[in-house]
Motif scaffolding. Structure first.
Motif, PDB file in Angstrom:
ATOM      1  N   ALA A 242       0.844  -1.340  -0.027  1.00  0.00           N
ATOM      2  CA  ALA A 242       0.057   0.094  -0.036  1.00  0.00           C
ATOM      3  C   ALA A 242       0.954   1.260   0.004  1.00  0.00           C
ATOM      4  CB  ALA A 242      -0.904  -0.052   1.256  1.00  0.00           C
ATOM      5  N   GLN A 243       2.052   1.217   0.655  1.00  0.00           N
ATOM      6  CA  GLN A 243       2.919   2.415   0.739  1.00  0.00           C
ATOM      7  C   GLN A 243       3.507   2.700  -0.716  1.00  0.00           C
ATOM      8  OE1 GLN A 243       4.839   0.783   4.185  1.00  0.00           O
ATOM      9  NE2 GLN A 243       4.613   2.555   5.390  1.00  0.00           N
ATOM     10  N   LEU A 244       3.682   1.496  -1.308  1.00  0.00           N
ATOM     11  CA  LEU A 244       4.466   1.701  -2.730  1.00  0.00           C
ATOM     12  C   LEU A 244       3.334   2.240  -3.691  1.00  0.00           C
ATOM     13  CD1 LEU A 244       6.515  -1.807  -2.851  1.00  0.00           C
ATOM     14  CD2 LEU A 244       7.136   0.396  -3.953  1.00  0.00           C
ATOM     15  N   ARG A 245       2.251   1.670  -3.668  1.00  0.00           N
ATOM     16  CA  ARG A 245       1.113   2.166  -4.463  1.00  0.00           C
ATOM     17  C   ARG A 245       0.818   3.686  -4.096  1.00  0.00           C
ATOM     18  NH1 ARG A 245      -2.499  -1.678  -3.314  1.00  0.00           N
ATOM     19  NH2 ARG A 245      -3.279  -0.497  -1.699  1.00  0.00           N
ATOM     20  N   ASP A 246       0.913   4.046  -3.061  1.00  0.00           N
ATOM     21  CA  ASP A 246       0.747   5.489  -2.609  1.00  0.00           C
ATOM     22  C   ASP A 246       1.738   6.458  -3.115  1.00  0.00           C
ATOM     23  OD1 ASP A 246      -0.395   7.770  -1.012  1.00  0.00           O
ATOM     24  OD2 ASP A 246       1.488   7.681  -0.076  1.00  0.00           O
ATOM     25  N   ALA A 247       3.223   5.787  -3.259  1.00  0.00           N
ATOM     26  CA  ALA A 247       4.136   6.618  -3.712  1.00  0.00           C
ATOM     27  C   ALA A 247       4.255   6.464  -5.065  1.00  0.00           C
ATOM     28  CB  ALA A 247       5.575   5.664  -3.341  1.00  0.00           C
ATOM     29  N   VAL A 248       3.690   5.611  -5.942  1.00  0.00           N
ATOM     30  CA  VAL A 248       3.509   5.722  -7.368  1.00  0.00           C
ATOM     31  C   VAL A 248       2.716   6.655  -7.892  1.00  0.00           C
ATOM     32  CG1 VAL A 248       2.848   4.645  -9.281  1.00  0.00           C
ATOM     33  CG2 VAL A 248       4.150   3.200  -7.751  1.00  0.00           C
ATOM     34  N   ARG A 249       1.555   6.891  -7.058  1.00  0.00           N
ATOM     35  CA  ARG A 249       0.577   7.816  -7.110  1.00  0.00           C
ATOM     36  C   ARG A 249       1.152   9.323  -6.906  1.00  0.00           C
ATOM     37  NH1 ARG A 249      -1.935  11.129  -4.109  1.00  0.00           N
ATOM     38  NH2 ARG A 249      -1.315   9.909  -2.291  1.00  0.00           N
ATOM     39  N   ARG A 250       1.844   9.433  -6.051  1.00  0.00           N
ATOM     40  CA  ARG A 250       2.506  10.789  -5.511  1.00  0.00           C
ATOM     41  C   ARG A 250       3.712  11.115  -6.651  1.00  0.00           C
ATOM     42  NH1 ARG A 250       5.221  10.712  -1.273  1.00  0.00           N
ATOM     43  NH2 ARG A 250       5.174   8.404  -0.548  1.00  0.00           N
TER      44      ARG A 250
ATOM     45  N   ASP B  64       8.815  11.993 -15.004  1.00  0.00           N
ATOM     46  CA  ASP B  64       8.493  11.109 -16.256  1.00  0.00           C
ATOM     47  C   ASP B  64       8.441   9.768 -16.314  1.00  0.00           C
ATOM     48  OD1 ASP B  64       8.763  13.842 -17.954  1.00  0.00           O
ATOM     49  OD2 ASP B  64      10.565  13.919 -16.743  1.00  0.00           O
ATOM     50  N   VAL B  65       9.366   9.177 -15.458  1.00  0.00           N
ATOM     51  CA  VAL B  65       9.512   7.798 -15.298  1.00  0.00           C
ATOM     52  C   VAL B  65       9.505   7.323 -13.905  1.00  0.00           C
ATOM     53  CG1 VAL B  65      10.954   5.853 -16.009  1.00  0.00           C
ATOM     54  CG2 VAL B  65      11.071   7.860 -17.179  1.00  0.00           C
ATOM     55  N   VAL B  66       8.883   6.107 -13.579  1.00  0.00           N
ATOM     56  CA  VAL B  66       8.854   5.370 -12.287  1.00  0.00           C
ATOM     57  C   VAL B  66       9.626   4.026 -12.378  1.00  0.00           C
ATOM     58  CG1 VAL B  66       7.550   4.712 -10.304  1.00  0.00           C
ATOM     59  CG2 VAL B  66       7.007   6.555 -11.423  1.00  0.00           C
ATOM     60  N   PHE B  67      10.529   3.880 -11.995  1.00  0.00           N
ATOM     61  CA  PHE B  67      11.348   2.480 -11.957  1.00  0.00           C
ATOM     62  C   PHE B  67      11.167   1.756 -10.414  1.00  0.00           C
ATOM     63  CE2 PHE B  67      14.040   4.893 -14.732  1.00  0.00           C
ATOM     64  CZ  PHE B  67      14.223   4.144 -15.848  1.00  0.00           C
TER      65      PHE B  67
ATOM     66  N   GLY C   9      11.608   2.399   0.992  1.00  0.00           N
ATOM     67  CA  GLY C   9      10.684   2.240   2.005  1.00  0.00           C
ATOM     68  C   GLY C   9      11.062   2.599   3.501  1.00  0.00           C
ATOM     69  N   PRO C  10      10.262   2.674   4.269  1.00  0.00           N
ATOM     70  CA  PRO C  10       8.521   2.611   4.116  1.00  0.00           C
ATOM     71  C   PRO C  10       7.928   3.944   3.462  1.00  0.00           C
ATOM     72  CG  PRO C  10       8.971   2.754   6.437  1.00  0.00           C
ATOM     73  CD  PRO C  10      10.427   2.856   5.654  1.00  0.00           C
ATOM     74  N   ASP C  11       8.856   5.257   3.707  1.00  0.00           N
ATOM     75  CA  ASP C  11       8.059   6.488   3.516  1.00  0.00           C
ATOM     76  C   ASP C  11       8.123   6.980   2.220  1.00  0.00           C
ATOM     77  OD1 ASP C  11       7.854   6.610   6.469  1.00  0.00           O
ATOM     78  OD2 ASP C  11       9.729   7.620   6.645  1.00  0.00           O
ATOM     79  N   TYR C  12       9.244   6.489   1.325  1.00  0.00           N
ATOM     80  CA  TYR C  12       9.261   7.284  -0.195  1.00  0.00           C
ATOM     81  C   TYR C  12       9.032   8.621  -0.050  1.00  0.00           C
ATOM     82  CZ  TYR C  12       8.950   2.141  -1.233  1.00  0.00           C
ATOM     83  OH  TYR C  12       9.156   0.960  -1.041  1.00  0.00           O
ATOM     84  N   ASP C  13       9.764   9.313   0.765  1.00  0.00           N
ATOM     85  CA  ASP C  13      10.105  10.593   0.793  1.00  0.00           C
ATOM     86  C   ASP C  13      10.172  11.344  -0.588  1.00  0.00           C
ATOM     87  OD1 ASP C  13       9.963  13.617   1.533  1.00  0.00           O
ATOM     88  OD2 ASP C  13      11.592  13.204   2.989  1.00  0.00           O
ATOM     89  N   LEU C  14       9.467  12.152  -1.316  1.00  0.00           N
ATOM     90  CA  LEU C  14       9.710  12.594  -2.403  1.00  0.00           C
ATOM     91  C   LEU C  14      10.388  14.084  -2.428  1.00  0.00           C
ATOM     92  CD1 LEU C  14       6.343  11.438  -4.336  1.00  0.00           C
ATOM     93  CD2 LEU C  14       8.782  10.664  -4.501  1.00  0.00           C
ATOM     94  N   SER C  15      10.575  14.467  -1.315  1.00  0.00           N
ATOM     95  CA  SER C  15      11.237  15.760  -1.223  1.00  0.00           C
ATOM     96  C   SER C  15      12.520  16.136  -2.130  1.00  0.00           C
ATOM     97  CB  SER C  15      11.171  16.233   0.292  1.00  0.00           C
ATOM     98  OG  SER C  15      12.453  15.479   0.858  1.00  0.00           O
TER      99      SER C  15
END
Length: 258
Positions: free
Chosen positions: A19-27, A34-37, A239-245
């Motif tokens: 669920a944390q990965l799914r949320d990170a992809v959305r964010r 441009d790309v999510v690996f 993970g677990p946070d996948y901080d996009l800052s």
């Protein structure tokens, strides 16, 4: 060929619930990358070596449905883990699910724990690179024979830096090359790649995109890497946070360059 600057994020599938990965992809898609690996391993590469971890290609199928704009792929798939024809068909299927947004990132493999725990023969760097060189024509032949065929010529990104063998495979088969190392290493190996390109009759300077992972902000390294020919910049997050800052400044830098 003038390529656009592109920003990618590698969501490392470790130490997180799905669920944390799914949320990170959305964010990440909402942020404007441009790309999510992801990556193709069976165990974490950092932190608790036996921590939470998820498989690469089933995840890419889910991301293909979840996303609508970003390209997706592995940075990178291990060639050793799947028969080339099977991998080609998996990639073709994800290509169709995503509407033509898959990048086939692939490499020879290196993480011995994956091999040992899952029953693959580790071999030597030389045998693994030879297997990669053998697999790529088979993958492309399977795409050509498929029904339906892929929605586009699926871009092939090869990760690796071996100067004599790996870069020769890149010169022969790749649309993009992912370099591991600093600016000096990238510059030197990029020139060697172009020498291999001349030897095999491909203008790799224009036909092969340069890709790197970045950990410092664009204000420190962005323009120097562009001057070295890089157009695809990837920020890696665990993970677990996948901080996009740390990703946001790269997106802003891309946009500020017009």
């Amino acid at each position: 060929m003038t390529r656009p600057i592109r920003i990618a994020v590698q969501l490392q599938p470790q130490h997180a619930e799905y669920a944390q990965l799914r949320d990170a992809v959305r964010r990440a898609e909402d942020l404007g990358v441009d790309v999510v690996f992801n990556w193709d391993h069976f165990f974490p590469l950092s932190g608790d070596p036996d921590g939470k971890h998820f498989e690469c290609w089933t995840m890419l199928g889910a991301w293909a449905e979840q996303t609508s704009r970003v390209e997706i792929g592995a940075l990178v798939t291990c060639n050793s883990y799947r028969n080339p024809e099977l991998l080609a068909d998996m990639a073709r299927t994800v290509d169709h699910i995503s509407g033509g947004r898959l990048i086939l990132g692939i490499g020879a493999g290196w993480f011995e724990k994956d091999y040992d725990r899952f029953g693959y023969e580790f071999g030597t760097p030389g045998t693994r690179i030879a297997d990669l060189a053998d697999a790529l024509p088979r993958i492309k032949a399977r795409w050509a024979a498929s029904n339906p065929r892929p929605t586009r010529d699926i871009p092939v990104l090869i990760g690796g830096g071996g100067e004599r063998k790996t870069l020769r495979v890149v010169a022969e088969h790749a649309d993009a090359w992912h370099s591991f190392g600093d600016l000096e290493t990238l510059t030197r190996k990029s020139a060697i790649l172009d020498e291999h390109g001349a030897a095999v009759g491909r203008d790799t300077a224009s036909l092969v995109e340069r890709s790197v992972a970045v950990s410092r902000p664009p204000s420190e390294v962005g323009e120097a890497l562009v001057d070295a020919g890089v157009t695809l910049f990837t920020v890696g997050l665990s993970g677990p946070d996948y901080d996009l800052s740390t990703v946001a400044p790269w997106v802003a830098w891309r946009d500020s360059r017009g």
